[in-house]
Design a protein around this motif. Structure first.
Motif, PDB file in Angstrom:
ATOM      1  N   PRO A  73       0.793  -1.238   0.000  1.00 49.02           N
ATOM      2  CA  PRO A  73       0.000   0.000   0.000  1.00 49.02           C
ATOM      3  C   PRO A  73       0.814   1.270   0.000  1.00 49.02           C
ATOM      4  CG  PRO A  73      -0.998  -1.621   1.443  1.00 49.02           C
ATOM      5  CD  PRO A  73       0.313  -2.200   0.997  1.00 49.02           C
ATOM      6  N   ALA A  74       1.867   1.331   0.795  1.00 49.01           N
ATOM      7  CA  ALA A  74       2.655   2.560   0.892  1.00 49.01           C
ATOM      8  C   ALA A  74       3.322   2.915  -0.433  1.00 49.01           C
ATOM      9  CB  ALA A  74       3.708   2.415   1.987  1.00 49.01           C
ATOM     10  N   GLU A  75       3.593   1.913  -1.262  1.00 55.96           N
ATOM     11  CA  GLU A  75       4.241   2.158  -2.550  1.00 55.96           C
ATOM     12  C   GLU A  75       3.242   2.389  -3.668  1.00 55.96           C
ATOM     13  OE1 GLU A  75       6.928  -0.993  -3.403  1.00 55.96           O
ATOM     14  OE2 GLU A  75       8.181  -0.664  -1.620  1.00 55.96           O
ATOM     15  N   LEU A  76       2.011   1.861  -3.484  1.00 58.67           N
ATOM     16  CA  LEU A  76       1.016   1.956  -4.550  1.00 58.67           C
ATOM     17  C   LEU A  76       0.710   3.403  -4.908  1.00 58.67           C
ATOM     18  CD1 LEU A  76      -0.976   0.480  -6.402  1.00 58.67           C
ATOM     19  CD2 LEU A  76      -2.641   0.569  -4.535  1.00 58.67           C
ATOM     20  N   TRP A  77       0.660   4.251  -3.882  1.00 62.98           N
ATOM     21  CA  TRP A  77       0.260   5.638  -4.118  1.00 62.98           C
ATOM     22  C   TRP A  77       1.400   6.515  -4.609  1.00 62.98           C
ATOM     23  CZ3 TRP A  77      -4.509   4.969  -4.516  1.00 62.98           C
ATOM     24  CH2 TRP A  77      -5.182   4.080  -3.690  1.00 62.98           C
ATOM     25  N   GLU A  78       2.570   5.928  -4.761  1.00 62.68           N
ATOM     26  CA  GLU A  78       3.673   6.690  -5.345  1.00 62.68           C
ATOM     27  C   GLU A  78       3.521   6.833  -6.850  1.00 62.68           C
ATOM     28  OE1 GLU A  78       7.236   4.757  -4.164  1.00 62.68           O
ATOM     29  OE2 GLU A  78       7.014   5.255  -2.032  1.00 62.68           O
ATOM     30  N   GLY A  79       2.688   5.956  -7.437  1.00 58.98           N
ATOM     31  CA  GLY A  79       2.345   6.103  -8.841  1.00 58.98           C
ATOM     32  C   GLY A  79       3.290   5.473  -9.829  1.00 58.98           C
ATOM     33  N   LEU A 135      -8.406  -4.768  -3.972  1.00 59.49           N
ATOM     34  CA  LEU A 135      -7.062  -4.582  -3.429  1.00 59.49           C
ATOM     35  C   LEU A 135      -6.717  -3.103  -3.276  1.00 59.49           C
ATOM     36  CD1 LEU A 135      -5.057  -7.395  -5.269  1.00 59.49           C
ATOM     37  CD2 LEU A 135      -6.117  -7.436  -3.010  1.00 59.49           C
ATOM     38  N   VAL A 136      -7.172  -2.284  -4.220  1.00 57.32           N
ATOM     39  CA  VAL A 136      -6.921  -0.851  -4.113  1.00 57.32           C
ATOM     40  C   VAL A 136      -7.674  -0.263  -2.914  1.00 57.32           C
ATOM     41  CG1 VAL A 136      -7.334   1.375  -5.230  1.00 57.32           C
ATOM     42  CG2 VAL A 136      -6.366  -0.513  -6.546  1.00 57.32           C
ATOM     43  N   CYS A 137      -8.902  -0.744  -2.674  1.00 60.35           N
ATOM     44  CA  CYS A 137      -9.663  -0.268  -1.510  1.00 60.35           C
ATOM     45  C   CYS A 137      -8.934  -0.597  -0.211  1.00 60.35           C
ATOM     46  CB  CYS A 137     -11.060  -0.891  -1.505  1.00 60.35           C
ATOM     47  SG  CYS A 137     -12.175  -0.206  -2.736  1.00 60.35           S
ATOM     48  N   TYR A 138      -8.395  -1.803  -0.138  1.00 62.06           N
ATOM     49  CA  TYR A 138      -7.626  -2.164   1.056  1.00 62.06           C
ATOM     50  C   TYR A 138      -6.397  -1.267   1.195  1.00 62.06           C
ATOM     51  CZ  TYR A 138      -4.839  -4.813   4.377  1.00 62.06           C
ATOM     52  OH  TYR A 138      -4.097  -5.171   5.471  1.00 62.06           O
ATOM     53  N   ALA A 141      -7.244   2.136   2.527  1.00 63.98           N
ATOM     54  CA  ALA A 141      -7.541   2.160   3.959  1.00 63.98           C
ATOM     55  C   ALA A 141      -6.292   1.991   4.813  1.00 63.98           C
ATOM     56  CB  ALA A 141      -8.546   1.066   4.292  1.00 63.98           C
ATOM     57  N   HIS A 142      -5.222   1.431   4.228  1.00 65.77           N
ATOM     58  CA  HIS A 142      -3.963   1.216   4.954  1.00 65.77           C
ATOM     59  C   HIS A 142      -2.823   1.830   4.144  1.00 65.77           C
ATOM     60  CE1 HIS A 142      -6.082  -1.520   7.645  1.00 65.77           C
ATOM     61  NE2 HIS A 142      -6.567  -2.123   6.582  1.00 65.77           N
ATOM     62  N   ALA A 143      -2.971   3.099   3.838  1.00 67.60           N
ATOM     63  CA  ALA A 143      -2.057   3.751   2.895  1.00 67.60           C
ATOM     64  C   ALA A 143      -0.608   3.777   3.369  1.00 67.60           C
ATOM     65  CB  ALA A 143      -2.537   5.175   2.623  1.00 67.60           C
ATOM     66  N   ASP A 144      -0.376   3.677   4.656  1.00 66.83           N
ATOM     67  CA  ASP A 144       0.985   3.741   5.180  1.00 66.83           C
ATOM     68  C   ASP A 144       1.601   2.366   5.433  1.00 66.83           C
ATOM     69  OD1 ASP A 144       0.871   6.527   5.205  1.00 66.83           O
ATOM     70  OD2 ASP A 144      -0.030   6.557   7.208  1.00 66.83           O
ATOM     71  N   SER A 145       0.853   1.328   5.145  1.00 62.34           N
ATOM     72  CA  SER A 145       1.315  -0.022   5.459  1.00 62.34           C
ATOM     73  C   SER A 145       2.419  -0.470   4.508  1.00 62.34           C
ATOM     74  CB  SER A 145       0.146  -1.010   5.390  1.00 62.34           C
ATOM     75  OG  SER A 145       0.608  -2.332   5.569  1.00 62.34           O
ATOM     76  N   GLU A 146       3.405  -1.153   5.074  1.00 61.28           N
ATOM     77  CA  GLU A 146       4.479  -1.749   4.276  1.00 61.28           C
ATOM     78  C   GLU A 146       4.262  -3.249   4.083  1.00 61.28           C
ATOM     79  OE1 GLU A 146       6.939  -0.233   2.851  1.00 61.28           O
ATOM     80  OE2 GLU A 146       6.740   1.786   3.690  1.00 61.28           O
ATOM     81  N   GLN A 147       3.163  -3.776   4.616  1.00 61.93           N
ATOM     82  CA  GLN A 147       2.878  -5.194   4.485  1.00 61.93           C
ATOM     83  C   GLN A 147       2.396  -5.505   3.077  1.00 61.93           C
ATOM     84  OE1 GLN A 147       3.467  -7.512   6.661  1.00 61.93           O
ATOM     85  NE2 GLN A 147       4.074  -6.162   8.348  1.00 61.93           N
ATOM     86  N   THR A 148       2.857  -6.627   2.543  1.00 63.89           N
ATOM     87  CA  THR A 148       2.488  -7.025   1.190  1.00 63.89           C
ATOM     88  C   THR A 148       1.148  -7.745   1.193  1.00 63.89           C
ATOM     89  OG1 THR A 148       4.833  -7.306   0.692  1.00 63.89           O
ATOM     90  CG2 THR A 148       3.266  -8.229  -0.866  1.00 63.89           C
ATOM     91  N   LEU A 149       0.322  -7.423   0.210  1.00 60.66           N
ATOM     92  CA  LEU A 149      -0.999  -8.031   0.074  1.00 60.66           C
ATOM     93  C   LEU A 149      -1.041  -8.873  -1.195  1.00 60.66           C
ATOM     94  CD1 LEU A 149      -3.979  -8.174   1.059  1.00 60.66           C
ATOM     95  CD2 LEU A 149      -4.419  -6.166  -0.351  1.00 60.66           C
ATOM     96  N   VAL A 150      -1.411 -10.146  -1.054  1.00 58.84           N
ATOM     97  CA  VAL A 150      -1.518 -11.040  -2.208  1.00 58.84           C
ATOM     98  C   VAL A 150      -2.765 -11.893  -2.079  1.00 58.84           C
ATOM     99  CG1 VAL A 150       0.990 -11.168  -2.549  1.00 58.84           C
ATOM    100  CG2 VAL A 150      -0.146 -12.874  -1.116  1.00 58.84           C
TER     101      VAL A 150
END
Length: 251
Positions: A73-79, A135-138, A141-150
């Protein structure tokens, strides 16, 4: 296994069942196959142990695998282009055999009839699109998380939501742990609403740490239900009393 038991095989439910069986639901089974193959060739399956000479090397390979193909999540919003693709690639990555088999069981039980109702191309786009949204919604909601979601849970939750809208009279064989795993048959709407309520309740107490991304399940289910409602309207719902999906599903 999908099976409809009807006295009149000319009903809408019977036609959908026959078409699903005859077509083999290629998209549903193709998704199952792709997820299975991706897991088998991943460092999570246990079959590539010879390529890693130590447990530390294996753990490092697994971590790198998640970081490359999963959503952070934390990297997703970097674009970055890579980060924006990960909500798609993460749909085909699973963290364990239990994670994989649990997801694919739900897809097997509910996917074929949803695919037949929507059509192959539309179902494939629906699966990928709703899974991406979940996945984007999650991640939002956890924009600062460094945990990987799969995992495919968000996309499969969307299939469950669409199934609930399109086949409200279907009956599902379920195993309930608190009833000593007795196989009981319930209308699909009861099982799926109960499942959704459990996911919602769990999402309220979940944090951004490792574990099950219940919020992705909730978002996917809602997206699938709303899509079916908007796209098909009331005329698409199969209201014929039916004995539908046979298979074990655990809400």
């Amino acid at each position: 296994m999908i099976e409809w038991r009807q006295a009149d095989w000319r009903t809408t439910a019977g036609r959908i069942r026959d078409a699903a069986v005859s077509s083999g639901a290629p998209v549903t089974y193709g998704l199952i196959g792709v997820c299975g193959v991706v897991f088998l060739i991943s460092p999570l399956s246990g079959f590539g142990g010879a390529a890693h000479r130590s447990e530390e090397a294996l753990l490092a390979a697994q971590a790198a695998y998640f970081e490359r193909w999963g959503v952070i999540p934390a990297e997703l919003w970097e674009g970055s282009a890579h980060a924006l693709i990960t909500p798609f690639t993460a749909l085909f990555v699973h963290g364990s055999w239990l994670h994989l088999l649990g997801n694919l069981l739900f897809l097997y039980v509910f996917g074929a009839m949803a695919e037949e109702r929507m059509g192959r191309v539309q179902f494939a786009l629906f699966y990928v699109g709703c899974g991406y949204v979940a996945l984007v919604c999650y991640a939002a909601a956890h924009a600062d998380s460094e945990q990987t979601l799969v995992g495919a849970s968000g996309a499969i939750s969307a299939v469950l939501g669409a199934f609930l809208y399109l086949f409200p009279k279907a009956r599902v064989t379920s195993l309930f742990p608190f009833l000593f795993f007795l196989p009981l048959r319930f209308p699909a709407w009861i099982v799926l609403i109960f499942w959704f309520a459990l996911q919602w309740a769990a999402a309220q107490g979940a944090d951004a740490g490792p574990g099950v991304a219940y919020l992705a399940h909730v978002a996917g289910f809602a997206a699938g239900f709303l899509y079916a409602w908007v796209r098909y309207g009331r005329r698409a719902r199969v209201r014929v009393p039916a004995t539908a999906t046979e298979g074990d599903s655990q809400p």
